[in-house]
Design a protein around this motif. Structure first.
Motif, PDB file in Angstrom:
ATOM      1  N   THR A  45       0.849  -1.189   0.000  1.00  0.00           N
ATOM      2  CA  THR A  45       0.000   0.000   0.000  1.00  0.00           C
ATOM      3  C   THR A  45       0.885   1.239   0.000  1.00  0.00           C
ATOM      4  O   THR A  45       1.868   1.299   0.753  1.00  0.00           O
ATOM      5  CB  THR A  45      -0.914   0.035   1.236  1.00  0.00           C
ATOM      6  N   VAL A  46       0.552   2.204  -0.838  1.00  0.00           N
ATOM      7  CA  VAL A  46       1.298   3.458  -0.870  1.00  0.00           C
ATOM      8  C   VAL A  46       0.321   4.617  -0.772  1.00  0.00           C
ATOM      9  O   VAL A  46      -0.837   4.516  -1.215  1.00  0.00           O
ATOM     10  CB  VAL A  46       2.130   3.590  -2.161  1.00  0.00           C
ATOM     11  N   SER A  47       0.773   5.699  -0.186  1.00  0.00           N
ATOM     12  CA  SER A  47      -0.054   6.903  -0.133  1.00  0.00           C
ATOM     13  C   SER A  47       0.850   8.102   0.092  1.00  0.00           C
ATOM     14  O   SER A  47       1.922   7.987   0.687  1.00  0.00           O
ATOM     15  CB  SER A  47      -1.095   6.810   0.994  1.00  0.00           C
ATOM     16  N   ALA A  48       0.409   9.268  -0.417  1.00  0.00           N
ATOM     17  CA  ALA A  48       1.163  10.501  -0.210  1.00  0.00           C
ATOM     18  C   ALA A  48       0.217  11.685  -0.309  1.00  0.00           C
ATOM     19  O   ALA A  48      -0.761  11.646  -1.061  1.00  0.00           O
ATOM     20  CB  ALA A  48       2.284  10.637  -1.233  1.00  0.00           C
ATOM     21  N   ARG A  49       0.521  12.721   0.454  1.00  0.00           N
ATOM     22  CA  ARG A  49      -0.246  13.968   0.426  1.00  0.00           C
ATOM     23  C   ARG A  49       0.702  15.108   0.098  1.00  0.00           C
ATOM     24  O   ARG A  49       1.825  15.147   0.591  1.00  0.00           O
ATOM     25  CB  ARG A  49      -0.929  14.228   1.765  1.00  0.00           C
ATOM     26  N   PHE A  50       0.210  16.044  -0.727  1.00  0.00           N
ATOM     27  CA  PHE A  50       1.003  17.197  -1.124  1.00  0.00           C
ATOM     28  C   PHE A  50       0.259  18.458  -0.699  1.00  0.00           C
ATOM     29  O   PHE A  50      -0.966  18.545  -0.855  1.00  0.00           O
ATOM     30  CB  PHE A  50       1.226  17.206  -2.635  1.00  0.00           C
ATOM     31  N   SER A  51       0.992  19.434  -0.178  1.00  0.00           N
ATOM     32  CA  SER A  51       0.367  20.691   0.239  1.00  0.00           C
ATOM     33  C   SER A  51       1.293  21.843  -0.097  1.00  0.00           C
ATOM     34  O   SER A  51       2.494  21.662  -0.320  1.00  0.00           O
ATOM     35  CB  SER A  51       0.067  20.677   1.748  1.00  0.00           C
ATOM     36  N   THR A  52       0.734  23.034  -0.138  1.00  0.00           N
ATOM     37  CA  THR A  52       1.527  24.214  -0.481  1.00  0.00           C
ATOM     38  C   THR A  52       1.807  25.095   0.727  1.00  0.00           C
ATOM     39  O   THR A  52       2.708  25.927   0.688  1.00  0.00           O
ATOM     40  CB  THR A  52       0.810  25.051  -1.547  1.00  0.00           C
ATOM     41  N   ARG A  53       1.038  24.970   1.790  1.00  0.00           N
ATOM     42  CA  ARG A  53       1.215  25.818   2.976  1.00  0.00           C
ATOM     43  C   ARG A  53       1.296  24.962   4.235  1.00  0.00           C
ATOM     44  O   ARG A  53       0.254  24.660   4.826  1.00  0.00           O
ATOM     45  CB  ARG A  53       0.074  26.832   3.105  1.00  0.00           C
ATOM     46  N   MET A  57       5.555  17.217   1.167  1.00  0.00           N
ATOM     47  CA  MET A  57       4.983  15.940   0.785  1.00  0.00           C
ATOM     48  C   MET A  57       5.103  15.015   1.978  1.00  0.00           C
ATOM     49  O   MET A  57       6.165  14.931   2.614  1.00  0.00           O
ATOM     50  CB  MET A  57       5.716  15.311  -0.401  1.00  0.00           C
ATOM     51  N   ALA A  58       4.032  14.335   2.301  1.00  0.00           N
ATOM     52  CA  ALA A  58       4.053  13.323   3.351  1.00  0.00           C
ATOM     53  C   ALA A  58       3.514  12.033   2.761  1.00  0.00           C
ATOM     54  O   ALA A  58       2.498  12.043   2.062  1.00  0.00           O
ATOM     55  CB  ALA A  58       3.208  13.760   4.545  1.00  0.00           C
ATOM     56  N   GLY A  59       4.188  10.935   3.002  1.00  0.00           N
ATOM     57  CA  GLY A  59       3.726   9.686   2.421  1.00  0.00           C
ATOM     58  C   GLY A  59       4.326   8.481   3.103  1.00  0.00           C
ATOM     59  O   GLY A  59       5.195   8.602   3.975  1.00  0.00           O
ATOM     60  N   ARG A  60       3.866   7.313   2.677  1.00  0.00           N
ATOM     61  CA  ARG A  60       4.384   6.089   3.276  1.00  0.00           C
ATOM     62  C   ARG A  60       4.217   4.928   2.302  1.00  0.00           C
ATOM     63  O   ARG A  60       3.372   4.952   1.404  1.00  0.00           O
ATOM     64  CB  ARG A  60       3.668   5.776   4.579  1.00  0.00           C
ATOM     65  N   PHE A 103       3.554   4.966 -12.767  1.00  0.00           N
ATOM     66  CA  PHE A 103       3.609   6.409 -12.606  1.00  0.00           C
ATOM     67  C   PHE A 103       3.092   6.865 -11.245  1.00  0.00           C
ATOM     68  O   PHE A 103       3.381   7.991 -10.828  1.00  0.00           O
ATOM     69  CB  PHE A 103       2.835   7.092 -13.736  1.00  0.00           C
ATOM     70  N   GLY A 104       2.340   5.999 -10.556  1.00  0.00           N
ATOM     71  CA  GLY A 104       1.890   6.322  -9.212  1.00  0.00           C
ATOM     72  C   GLY A 104       2.928   5.947  -8.175  1.00  0.00           C
ATOM     73  O   GLY A 104       3.504   6.814  -7.510  1.00  0.00           O
ATOM     74  N   LEU A 105       3.208   4.659  -8.042  1.00  0.00           N
ATOM     75  CA  LEU A 105       4.224   4.211  -7.099  1.00  0.00           C
ATOM     76  C   LEU A 105       5.595   4.790  -7.464  1.00  0.00           C
ATOM     77  O   LEU A 105       6.309   5.326  -6.613  1.00  0.00           O
ATOM     78  CB  LEU A 105       4.287   2.686  -7.089  1.00  0.00           C
ATOM     79  N   GLY A 106       5.956   4.676  -8.749  1.00  0.00           N
ATOM     80  CA  GLY A 106       7.238   5.230  -9.168  1.00  0.00           C
ATOM     81  C   GLY A 106       7.335   6.719  -8.898  1.00  0.00           C
ATOM     82  O   GLY A 106       8.348   7.211  -8.404  1.00  0.00           O
ATOM     83  N   GLY A 107       6.265   7.442  -9.183  1.00  0.00           N
ATOM     84  CA  GLY A 107       6.267   8.882  -8.960  1.00  0.00           C
ATOM     85  C   GLY A 107       6.439   9.256  -7.504  1.00  0.00           C
ATOM     86  O   GLY A 107       7.141  10.224  -7.181  1.00  0.00           O
ATOM     87  N   LEU A 108       5.795   8.507  -6.600  1.00  0.00           N
ATOM     88  CA  LEU A 108       5.946   8.796  -5.170  1.00  0.00           C
ATOM     89  C   LEU A 108       7.384   8.555  -4.721  1.00  0.00           C
ATOM     90  O   LEU A 108       7.944   9.330  -3.936  1.00  0.00           O
ATOM     91  CB  LEU A 108       4.995   7.922  -4.345  1.00  0.00           C
ATOM     92  N   LEU A 109       7.988   7.479  -5.193  1.00  0.00           N
ATOM     93  CA  LEU A 109       9.370   7.201  -4.808  1.00  0.00           C
ATOM     94  C   LEU A 109      10.313   8.259  -5.362  1.00  0.00           C
ATOM     95  O   LEU A 109      11.233   8.712  -4.686  1.00  0.00           O
ATOM     96  CB  LEU A 109       9.777   5.815  -5.305  1.00  0.00           C
TER      97      LEU A 109
END
Length: 319
Positions: A45-53, A57-60, A103-109
């Motif tokens: 399982t992979v997940s990530a969050r992106f924010s501007t303020r 990037m936080a993920g696992r 492009f999802g898993l690879g992109g997060l890594l």
């Protein structure tokens, strides 16, 4: 703390070479999260969050037994993992799903903030083109056998007849291939001008003058370390029969060693397996680079501390 930062090991389910490195990391009390992209779903399982303020990037990455915080990864060992094929889906659905994983898993890594990669998949892919390898080897002063890459039958015949001695045909890239359900490997084989026909036009072919070798040399570079093994046999392509091989530790000339390290530096790699040949005069000839080659059996045969060098590099975790 650095002690809590894991090493990600991306590899297939059964990989003795990765096991050797993980054993060494365990001896150093370095946490390891091992995963295979093909296990995406319940096994990965992979997940990530992106924010501007603030910009962040936080993920696992989570497996049934381990979890890695993607902001605290010290290094990634990219050791021939498998991507999912989704064979249970319809062809269009399978292609779509496979692309989303890459492009999802690879992109997060790839989005991680500069951990050490051994080696980064995009660097591996860029380094895997043999014509580019040959050109770089020449620029660094390494001996390169006369080589032709062409899909022109006339040029192929002219090259073969113009070379003094045998000419070999080699594949431009290893590719899984079966004939009547039986796996087939592309060996380096002699080819004559008479064998060249119009089928050569279908795709580029690599033709290379045969080196009058007395031994093959497999060189593994890991960070600042060089491990060179002399492989002796009566075989043209030593991969055909491992039982016919004898091994000894080789000491490369300083000029050759420096050129190989510069080679990897130019390509942005921190490790690679080089194939060389040595002739009766003691000259070394470039054959190819495998940016993610096999080496585990060489440690077993010679006792060279290859897996320890990988573990030290990954534990250090510096780019």
């Amino acid at each position: 703390m650095a002690e809590e930062m894991p090493v990600l090991v991306a590899t297939e389910a059964d990989d003795p070479t990765a096991d050797m490195v993980i054993t060494e990391l365990n001896r150093r009390n370095v946490p390891v999260v091992r995963f295979n992209p093909a296990d995406i779903g319940a096994g990965l399982t992979v997940s990530a969050r992106f924010s501007t303020r603030p910009a962040s990037m936080a993920g696992r990455v989570r497996t049934p037994s381990r979890t890695a915080d993607l902001t605290r990864v010290r290094a990634v060992y990219w050791r021939r993992p498998e991507w999912p094929a989704f064979s249970h889906l319809k062809p269009d659905d399978a292609r779509f799903a496979a692309a989303q994983v890459r492009f999802g898993l690879g992109g997060l890594l790839y989005a991680m903030d500069c951990p050490l990669w051994v080696n980064h998949p995009q660097r591996i892919a860029a380094a895997d083109y043999k014509p580019a390898q040959l050109a770089l080897a020449q620029r660094l002063g390494l001996g390169v056998p006369a080589t032709l890459v062409t899909n022109d039958p006339d040029e192929a015949r002219e090259f073969i007849t113009g070379v003094r001695g045998d000419v070999l045909f080699k594949t431009l890239r290893w590719t899984p291939y079966t004939r009547d359900g039986v796996p087939v490997t592309g060996w380096a084989d002699p080819v004559s001008a008479e064998e060249i026909d119009e089928s050569v036009r279908v795709t580029p072919h690599l033709f290379q003058a045969r080196v009058n070798k007395v031994a093959d040399i497999r060189v593994l570079v890991v960070g600042r370390h060089t491990f060179a093994v002399r492989i002796e046999s009566d075989l043209l392509d030593w991969r055909k029969d491992y039982s016919a091989l004898t091994y000894s530790v080789e000491h490369l000339p300083d000029r050759v060693n420096k050129a190989l390290h510069l080679y990897l530096e130019f390509l942005g790699l921190v490790s690679g397996s080089f194939d060389l040949a040595v002739d009766p005069e003691g000259d070394y000839w470039w054959l190819e680079l495998n940016p993610n080659g096999q080496w585990g059996w060489l440690e077993t045969e010679t006792g060279l501390p290859m897996s320890a060098a990988f573990a030290d590099l990954l534990a250090q975790g510096e780019t």
